[in-house]
Write a protein that holds these residues in place. Structure first.
Motif, PDB file in Angstrom:
ATOM      1  N   GLN A  36      32.074  44.967  41.955  1.00 17.83           N
ATOM      2  CA  GLN A  36      32.643  43.892  41.157  1.00 17.83           C
ATOM      3  C   GLN A  36      34.167  44.072  41.149  1.00 17.83           C
ATOM      4  OE1 GLN A  36      30.897  41.500  40.107  1.00 17.83           O
ATOM      5  NE2 GLN A  36      28.971  42.093  39.155  1.00 17.83           N
ATOM      6  N   VAL A  37      34.893  43.037  40.811  1.00 16.40           N
ATOM      7  CA  VAL A  37      36.355  43.134  40.754  1.00 16.40           C
ATOM      8  C   VAL A  37      36.831  42.679  39.377  1.00 16.40           C
ATOM      9  CG1 VAL A  37      38.548  42.345  41.715  1.00 16.40           C
ATOM     10  CG2 VAL A  37      36.593  42.729  43.228  1.00 16.40           C
ATOM     11  N   LYS A  38      37.624  43.532  38.721  1.00 15.61           N
ATOM     12  CA  LYS A  38      38.207  43.188  37.420  1.00 15.61           C
ATOM     13  C   LYS A  38      39.718  43.397  37.479  1.00 15.61           C
ATOM     14  CE  LYS A  38      34.448  42.288  35.017  1.00 15.61           C
ATOM     15  NZ  LYS A  38      34.211  40.950  34.433  1.00 15.61           N
ATOM     16  N   ARG A  39      40.432  42.503  36.818  1.00 15.92           N
ATOM     17  CA  ARG A  39      41.891  42.620  36.734  1.00 15.92           C
ATOM     18  C   ARG A  39      42.268  43.232  35.400  1.00 15.92           C
ATOM     19  NH1 ARG A  39      41.223  37.293  37.619  1.00 15.92           N
ATOM     20  NH2 ARG A  39      42.328  36.789  35.681  1.00 15.92           N
ATOM     21  N   ILE A  40      43.135  44.241  35.434  1.00 14.16           N
ATOM     22  CA  ILE A  40      43.734  44.776  34.211  1.00 14.16           C
ATOM     23  C   ILE A  40      45.156  44.252  34.157  1.00 14.16           C
ATOM     24  CG2 ILE A  40      44.471  46.845  32.984  1.00 14.16           C
ATOM     25  CD1 ILE A  40      42.112  48.325  34.133  1.00 14.16           C
ATOM     26  N   GLU A  41      45.362  43.262  33.312  1.00 13.72           N
ATOM     27  CA  GLU A  41      46.666  42.609  33.195  1.00 13.72           C
ATOM     28  C   GLU A  41      47.433  43.271  32.053  1.00 13.72           C
ATOM     29  OE1 GLU A  41      45.505  38.587  32.584  1.00 13.72           O
ATOM     30  OE2 GLU A  41      44.658  38.361  34.607  1.00 13.72           O
ATOM     31  N   THR A  42      48.569  43.841  32.389  1.00 15.21           N
ATOM     32  CA  THR A  42      49.295  44.634  31.409  1.00 15.21           C
ATOM     33  C   THR A  42      50.795  44.346  31.473  1.00 15.21           C
ATOM     34  OG1 THR A  42      49.821  46.893  30.722  1.00 15.21           O
ATOM     35  CG2 THR A  42      49.407  46.536  33.061  1.00 15.21           C
ATOM     36  N   SER A  43      51.443  44.532  30.340  1.00 10.15           N
ATOM     37  CA  SER A  43      52.902  44.414  30.274  1.00 10.15           C
ATOM     38  C   SER A  43      53.582  45.769  30.446  1.00 10.15           C
ATOM     39  CB  SER A  43      53.319  43.795  28.929  1.00 10.15           C
ATOM     40  OG  SER A  43      52.745  42.525  28.771  1.00 10.15           O
TER      41      SER A  43
END
Length: 912
Positions: A273-280
């Motif tokens: 599976q592919v997950k995005r960890i969107e972070t500042s």
């Protein structure tokens, strides 16, 4: 890509694909039921997957059933789907079936070329795809790498030339010594395997003039033998082809022989599976976050029973070599200066940030804080695992990558002997890299662009990184995802690639757009707690819940003593053997297609046990030590050849179907031997598949509903990109279920399953009129008892099933399966339990699941053969055809007839 363009791409027509698929299901087609030759899987390291077999089947159709057969075809298959395995299988197929000896593999990058050399010709490589000993029809076949195909060729030899398309073009257009010019491709037939073929359409796309010669060169090779009977072939392979462009579509419309897009590959479970960890977070904080996650992933794997070496790899992707080198330096300093105090402070600070909503990172943070007393050891292990010696920078000052030593290191990252945990690379690392244990990709922000081209490169890299890693769990490997649908964290940590990126709206919009354009399903890695599904309190008060049962058949052990004859393996072996002579390529006295040749059947007087013995000598499977593994009661080879329970060779008679004009004397000894070998090869398949240690029985056991229908937790999968295959039926959502016939308060189901529930709901009142004691629909979700061994009991197993309703033989599938729904009915006379299985898939996957439908229909057709305990006489168990979209199989009509209620013409207006 605009919405209009996307829709147009989805409706493109590819006649070869359509014709091959139609021939596969057409009962009057000779291609129907085509089985990939046994020698292909027998001589490859990896067993080909269903879709790879389908690709070969489609190609076989074009080469044997179309006149003229196409010389040029394209396989459009997803990144990571095993195109090189397919090439290896096609090499064997073309060698054996069509007498091709010379194969040219060409690609546009040296990195892919070096990788493929390991795959196809380097026997010492861990990535070599053929068996050490290749054997077809009892003959040893050799593979030789050559720079030039020899004029005089050795018997039983496959010659492979590997070259970049640039060099092939140069050699063709610039006359030099010891290179292959056009005359070489004219003298002997060549099959060209062109990888990453989207690069060869430069002139079609009207792109840069330098590449125009590539397409021209390949076309010259293809046409070099057009005046000869055996022509050159071109088989192109690519994951990336822009059919939205009219010029590209027009070029390939009649050449595409198989399509397997990325979204289907991922939906079928062959990828992470592919997950995005969107972070500042800044780059340095992202580095520490991914270190903590990667190390926790490793600890978690071993805690879950993963055996062998589990070494998750991180890739830091930079836009420029200088940036990558600087990031590498920052990383090394971070590891050098890491200490317990700073680590605790960092984790606690990260947990306070509102922007940090990553489920995976929160699991890692919690682990480290709960093991604060062990952090000193953990820090030491991190320093050891991420030591600079275990960090690979795949760049040099000229920007070249995947060269020499770097290439070898990058392509052996999953090897137990490799210590590398980190790779630093620029964005060019998109083709030719097939590392499997890549679990984290981190986007370095410094000087990174956020334009459409840059985000598409990122999306392509994510697609490559999503390849599934077949880790060992309790000693067993799997090449598909194991934990889909589980509420545990196994899928999130062992079967998910995380892409760590920045939280910037415009950039994310473009990245998501690029992922959608690739049909690559991804979603944010945000907290997604499981939803509790509860059995309704009102249902718990009913007699059905308190005393009712649900019924499944038992499976039993099969003792070796049972395998005492050839018939026990499903082989219908008679003393009179009827076979057809393969005369398709032989000249006859008049021109006619094979289908219209008049035939007759004659007895072959010269056939005797010598042919059996000679065939056995040529087939490795029939060595006694090997044969004994599958025929445990076999006493000797003499017993196997002459025993009445086995081949009974002394009494066999052979009858062959041949063209009417043939005479007995026309049949050669070699042809009789080939028929005998083919017969024994078919028996080999049956021996292997028929030797089973468990099988279903006709004994049905009732399991208390109160024990097996219980509250359970389930997550809703969340994706915000890609048009998943059959999205209209497969998208999962949660629905409140107020109606009393549905026993759970909510349903987490896909659209097809919800459609089924709604259609049954429309007829509940009619069902209740006839079945006045109980009408309930049970959702049999494996999540409700996944952690319990007892869940294995709630599965149906094939029994007494060899022939389906169409009179066709049915393969035995040992694994049980649990139909998704049970319609439970009760009146004053009996319980009525009806199994219902929705199926939203189509094509190859649908066909591969039909054994389940055959079993469900077998239940319905063989009520009298079921056995129950003495106090359970008033039980009736049936199954329905698969429920498909819009009830295309008329499953509900079968249900209405089975339950003797009307309703097929009484659908409410406007329902779906």
């Amino acid at each position: 890509m605009s919405k209009v363009n996307k829709i147009s791409a989805n409706v493109r027509q590819f006649p070869l694909v359509d014709q091959a698929e139609q021939a596969e299901v057409d009962l009057f087609s000779q291609h129907q039921g085509y089985v990939i030759p046994e020698y292909i899987d027998a001589n490859l390291i990896h067993t080909l997957r269903n879709y790879q077999n389908q690709a070969i089947g489609n190609y076989h159709y074009t080469q044997t059933h179309l006149k003229p057969s196409p010389q040029h075809v394209l396989f459009n298959m997803a990144t990571g789907s095993g195109k090189t395995d397919l090439m290896a299988g096609l090499i064997l197929y073309l060698y054996q079936e069509h007498n091709y000896r010379n194969f040219l593999f060409t690609v546009n990058t040296n990195s892919v070329l070096m990788k493929t050399k390991d795959n196809l010709v380097s026997k010492s490589s861990d990535k070599y795809l053929f068996q050490d000993k290749i054997e077809i029809d009892g003959k040893r076949i050799f593979i030789k790498e050559v720079e030039r195909f020899p004029r005089i060729q050795e018997a039983n030899t496959i010659y492979i030339k590997l070259s970049s398309v640039q060099k092939v073009s140069d050699d063709l257009f610039v006359l030099k010594e010891n290179t292959m010019g056009l005359a070489d491709y004219e003298n002997q037939p060549v099959a060209v395997l062109a990888d990453e073929a989207h690069h060869y359409s430069a002139s079609t796309k009207s792109e840069k003039e330098a590449e125009n010669t590539w397409e021209s060169a390949i076309n010259k090779i293809l046409r070099a033998r057009d005046d000869k009977e055996q022509k050159n072939l071109l088989l192109e392979f690519t994951a990336t082809v822009d059919f939205d462009k009219e010029t590209i579509y027009n070029k390939y419309r009649d050449k595409v022989v198989y399509l397997y897009p990325l979204n289907k590959f991922m939906y079928d479970g062959y990828s992470k599976q592919v997950k995005r960890i969107e972070t500042s977070a800044n780059d340095k904080d992202k580095m520490l976050n991914v270190i903590l996650l990667s190390q926790y992933r490793k600890y978690f794997a071993y805690a879950q029973g993963v055996t062998g070496v589990f070494k998750p790899v991180i890739m830091f992707k930079s836009p420029k070599v200088a940036v990558s080198l600087e990031a590498n330096k920052t990383f090394n300093e971070l590891i050098l200066n890491l200490n317990v105090g700073d680590l605790i402070s960092f984790i606690k600070h990260q947990q306070l940030l509102d922007s940090n909503d990553s489920s995976a990172l929160q699991l890692a943070y919690n682990y480290y804080l709960q093991n604060e007393d062990k952090l000193a050891n953990i820090v030491r292990e991190i320093k050891h695992d991420f030591d600079p010696r275990n960090v690979l920078n795949a760049n040099d000052t000229s920007g070249n990558i995947l060269e020499k030593g770097q290439y070898k290191a990058l392509n052996t990252l999953e090897s137990p002997n490799s210590l590398y945990r980190v790779v630093f690379a620029v964005a060019k690392l998109t083709e030719g890299w097939d590392v499997l244990n890549l679990y984290d990709i981190v986007r370095i922000e410094q000087e990174a662009l956020a334009n459409k081209k840059a985000t598409m490169i990122e999306a392509q890299l994510i697609g490559r990184g999503a390849r599934y890693y077949p880790f060992e769990l309790n000693g067993q490997k799997s090449y598909k995802r194991r934990f889909d649908g589980e509420t545990s964290n196994k899928q999130l940590l062992l079967e998910t690639l995380h892409y760590h990126t920045m939280n910037e709206p415009q950039y994310l919009k473009q990245l998501v757009g690029a992922l959608k354009q690739m049909d690559l399903p991804t979603g944010q890695d945000k907290k997604n707690p499981p939803i509790e599904i509860k059995v309704k309190s009102a249902f718990k008060k009913t007699d059905v819940y308190k005393t009712g049962k649900i019924y499944y058949n038992e499976a039993e052990d099969v003792a070796d003593e049972w395998f005492d004859s050839i018939e026990k393996y499903g082989i219908n072996h008679k003393t009179d053997i009827y076979r057809s002579l393969n005369y398709g390529s032989r000249e006859v006295s008049y021109q006619a297609s094979v289908e219209t040749v008049e035939t007759k059947t004659i007895g072959i007087e010269q056939f005797n046990d010598r042919y059996i013995k000679k065939a056995i000598q040529r087939l490795e499977f029939y060595q006694f030590d090997n044969l004994k593994k599958y025929l445990p009661l076999l006493r000797s080879m003499k017993d196997f050849i002459y025993g009445k329970n086995w081949l009974n060779a002394g009494n066999l008679k052979l009858f062959l179907t041949i063209p009417k004009e043939y005479k007995s004397r026309d049949i050669t000894a070699d042809e009789i031997l080939k028929v005998t070998i083919d017969l024994l090869k078919e028996y080999e398949v049956k021996f292997k598949s028929g030797y089973v240690k468990k099988r279903g029985t006709n004994k049905f056991v009732g399991y208390p509903i109160s024990e097996y229908l219980s509250n359970y937790n389930k997550r809703i999968p969340e994706y915000d990109t890609a048009a998943l295959s059959n999205e209209s039926t497969q998208k999962v959502a949660v629905y409140d279920m107020a109606e009393d016939f549905y026993v759970y308060d909510r349903a987490i189901v896909n659209k097809l399953e919800f459609e089924l529930i709604e259609r049954i709901k429309a007829h509940v009142s009619e069902l209740k009129h006839k079945y006045n004691k109980a009408v309930y629909l049970f959702r049999m979700d494996e999540n409700m008892h996944r952690e319990s061994i007892k869940s294995e009991k709630l599965k149906l197993h094939q029994y007494g099933l060899r022939i389906n309703r169409a009179g066709e033989k049915v393969d035995v599938h040992l694994q049980g399966f649990q139909p998704d729904f049970i319609l439970f009915l009760e009146d004053s006379e009996f319980y009525f339990q009806i199994f219902i299985e929705p199926k939203g898939m189509s094509g190859e996957r649908f066909v591969s699941e039909l054994w389940k439908q055959d079993l469900l229909l077998y239940l319905t057709d063989n009520q009298d053969k079921m056995e129950f305990q003495d106090d359970e006489k008033n039980v009736r168990i049936s199954g329905l055809k698969f429920y498909t979209k819009d009830d295309s199989q008329k499953t509900l009509e079968q249900l209405f007839k089975m339950t003797e209620i009307k309703g097929i013409n009484d659908e409410p207006d406007g329902l779906f």
